[in-house]
Structure formats: structure tokens, C-alpha cells
Design an enzyme around this catalytic site. Structure first.
Site, PDB file in Angstrom:
ATOM      1  N   LYS A   2      93.006  75.992  22.209  1.00  0.00           N
ATOM      2  CA  LYS A   2      92.179  75.229  21.278  1.00  0.00           C
ATOM      3  C   LYS A   2      92.952  75.109  19.966  1.00  0.00           C
ATOM      4  CE  LYS A   2      87.628  75.084  19.089  1.00  0.00           C
ATOM      5  NZ  LYS A   2      86.328  75.781  18.932  1.00  0.00           N
ATOM      6  N   ARG A  49      81.635  68.526  13.605  1.00  0.00           N
ATOM      7  CA  ARG A  49      81.095  69.335  12.510  1.00  0.00           C
ATOM      8  C   ARG A  49      79.883  68.672  11.888  1.00  0.00           C
ATOM      9  NH1 ARG A  49      87.088  71.340  10.420  1.00  0.00           N
ATOM     10  NH2 ARG A  49      87.456  72.628  12.275  1.00  0.00           N
ATOM     11  N   LYS A  60      91.851  71.953  24.367  1.00  0.00           N
ATOM     12  CA  LYS A  60      91.004  71.201  23.441  1.00  0.00           C
ATOM     13  C   LYS A  60      91.770  71.010  22.138  1.00  0.00           C
ATOM     14  CE  LYS A  60      86.561  71.484  21.023  1.00  0.00           C
ATOM     15  NZ  LYS A  60      85.359  72.308  20.774  1.00  0.00           N
TER      16      LYS A  60
END
Length: 340
Positions: A208, A218, A260
Site C-alpha cells: 500500500k 478521504r 494499492k
């Protein structure tokens, strides 16, 4: 002046190899396709907001919403009816604190949503949960902080162990460890096995990266983060490190490993896929989604073709499954054979 006699031009030799033969018709292209898409290989991320009376649109992610507990069952049954492999749940709490207490409260939004989703799914798909503190902390980091304001790796592992037990008890069928703490897989595996959840699998977000493409996410979880997560998420310039992290997680007991974001890290995805003995997944993140939606809204690209091409590219690079916000729509195109 004498007339110059031109030489005869030899005919161009016919090509011996003609790869175009296998591209001549839609049926032929479909028959020889090396990378196939199937709804069962898609996972739909779902946001659930505490206190919401109805689904709330997310401005930076057109078409994506924060679900209410009342709208969640319909979203899950729609995903099951579409043949998706699973849903990944994220909670958006009303209250947050330094330790992310809501994450381990059985009546916290994510744990309640897990029970609701598991009931709605009734075994038709895999209900998965995000195991991370960023949604629940008032500082927005993925772990608890020490006296100097740094993320305390080992203290965070204890919180992850507590989260794992509560999520498994709430009915999560796959725990998505996305916090990027050293030793998180081993710690969670130990907690699960010691609490009677030895059959609950772990999805490790192994590679990640500290990416710019998380911005809309977010917004979706209403993150309070100030600063960045570069001390625990991977440096975007590092390729070998991604493979190293995945191999560590596999050694610690991860059942699935993840890359990711997906689109900017296809090389890392291919490396891990080539080396892994467990399934490898990839997350097509919010920024990847938002960019295509924005460009398509301006008429700059063909939206449908771009969606299909990006997900195909992720699968071609080695992902066994893809988390994508287009999962439902893509599943519908697949079902109709409308991937041209």
C-alpha cells in the site's frame, strides 16, 4: 538523350506471420482473449455513515454514496444479484477519539454494518471489513500515537488485535488489514486463532503506497488527517519493497495479499503475482475512479471503454480480483456481453 529503362519493382513478399487473423471478428477476439473479466472477480467497496437517514452523495466520487444502515441491505443484495465476489465495508462514525474507540465498540458503525450486511448477503458473497483505525481516530492516522505524535507501531498492533476479534464476531468473512503496520498479519492471526476464529481469513494490504490517489476516499470517510502517512505506507519510487512486504505478509499467514493503488503500480502487482503462493488482489482506488469520471464528464474520453480497459489492465498484470467502485456497472456489462 537515350531513354533510361526503369527496372521492375519486385512485389512485396506476403507476410508469413499474420496475427491479425485472430483479431478479425468480435467472436474471434472474444475466443482468444487472454484476460477475461467475471463479476465474481470484482469486489465493491461500500461506505456506511453513522446517523445517516438516507444515502449521501460523495462530491468527489460521482455515483458513489455513503450508505445508511437502512440502505445498506439493498446495496448488498444488489451486489449479490450482480454476481460480485464480495463487498468491502468502511465505517464513517459520528464521534472519533485518539484511540479510535469506535472501531472496537460492538455497537460502532462498522461492526453494526457488518452484521446488517452479513444478514443481507446470506452467504451469496463475501462480506469483508476494513481493519484500520484511520476512520475512527480524531487525528486521522492508521494507528495510535506516542507522546511525540508519531504512530506507535506495536501499540497499534494491540488495537488491531482487538478490532479483529470484534469484526470477526460481528460476521466479517474476510479482514482487510490496510494499516501497513509491521507485524500486523502475525498479530491479527494470533488474536483470531486464540479467540476461536481460526477460519477467518486475512487480506493483507501488503503493498500500500503513500499515494496522491487517495484524496476522494478521504472525503468519503470524512478523514481528519493532517500531514501524511509516509512513515508507514510505501514510497512510490520503490518496487522491490512492495514484493518484500508481500512475502513477509505471506510468511506471517496472510491468506490474500493486495496492491494499492492499482493503476500506477502494475509492475509491483506483476512482481507479486509471479512470486505469490496465495491469491493477489488490487484496489482501483478513489482517485483512479474520480479521474476517469471527471474526464468522461468533460467528453475527453470514452467512459465505458476506459473503465473496461483499466480493470482489464489490472487483471492482465496479475490481479486475481479487483476492488473497484465500478463493480456493479462492470458486472452488468459483463453479463450482457457488452465489453467491446
Amino acid at each position: 538523350m537515350p531513354h533510361r529503362r526503369l527496372g521492375r519493382v519486385s512485389p512485396t513478399p506476403a507476410p508469413r506471420d499474420r496475427p491479425r487473423r485472430l483479431r478479425d471478428t468480435p467472436a474471434m477476439r472474444r475466443l482468444v482473449s487472454e484476460t477475461r473479466l467475471d463479476p465474481a472477480d470484482l469486489v465493491l467497496p461500500i461506505f456506511v455513515r453513522e446517523g445517516a437517514a438516507a444515502p449521501l452523495p460523495i462530491a468527489s466520487m460521482p455515483g458513489v454514496v455513503q450508505h445508511s444502515l437502512e440502505s445498506l441491505p439493498g446495496a448488498v443484495t444488489d451486489a449479490a444479484a450482480a454476481g460480485l465476489g464480495g463487498v468491502m465495508l468502511f465505517g464513517v462514525p459520528e464521534q472519533r477519539d485518539a484511540r479510535g474507540s469506535g472501531a472496537t465498540d460492538p455497537e460502532g458503525i462498522l461492526n453494526v454494518a457488518t452484521r446488517v450486511a452479513a444478514d443481507a448477503a446470506d452467504g451469496a458473497l463475501v462480506v469483508q471489513t476494513d481493519l484500520c483505525l484511520d476512520e475512527f481516530t480524531d487525528h486521522g492516522h492508521c494507528g495510535v500515537l506516542d507522546m511525540l505524535g508519531r504512530v506507535d507501531n506495536d501499540a497499534t498492533l494491540e488495537r488491531y488485535q482487538e478490532m479483529a476479534i470484534v469484526q470477526a464476531a460481528s460476521g466479517s468473512q474476510l479482514l482487510g488489514l490496510s494499516g501497513m503496520m509491521d507485524g500486523q498479519v502475525a498479530a491479527v492471526r494470533e488474536a483470531l486463532d486464540g479467540s476461536g476464529f481460526s477460519n477467518t481469513p486475512i487480506l493483507a494490504y501488503s503493498a500500500k503506497y503513500a499515494s496522491a490517489f487517495y484524496g476522494p476516499f478521504r472525503d468519503a470517510i470524512e478523514s481528519t488527517l493532517e500531514g501524511d502517512r509516509r512513515t508507514y505506507q510505501l514510497d512510490p519510487g520503490n518496487r522491490r519493497e512492495g514484493l518484500r512486504e508481500a512475502l513477509i505478509d505471506i510468511d506471517e499467514g496472510a491468506d490474500i495479499v493486495m496492491v494499492k493503488p492499482a493503476g500506477s503500480y502494475l509492475d509491483v502487482l506483476a512482481d507479486i503475482s509471479a512470486a505469490s503462493v496465495v491469491p493477489v488482489w488490487a484496489y482501483q482506488v478513489s482517485g483512479e475512479y474520480a479521474m476517469i469520471e471527471a474526464a468522461a464528464a468533460h467528453g475527453w474520453i470514452d467512459r465505458k471503454r476506459a473503465v473496461i480497459e483499466t480493470v482489464r489492465g489490472i487483471r492482465r498484470a496479475g490481479a486475481d480480483a479487483v476492488l473497484t467502485y465500478w463493480a456493479l456497472e462492470l458486472a452488468d456489462w459483463i453479463r450482457k456481453g457488452d465489453l467491446a
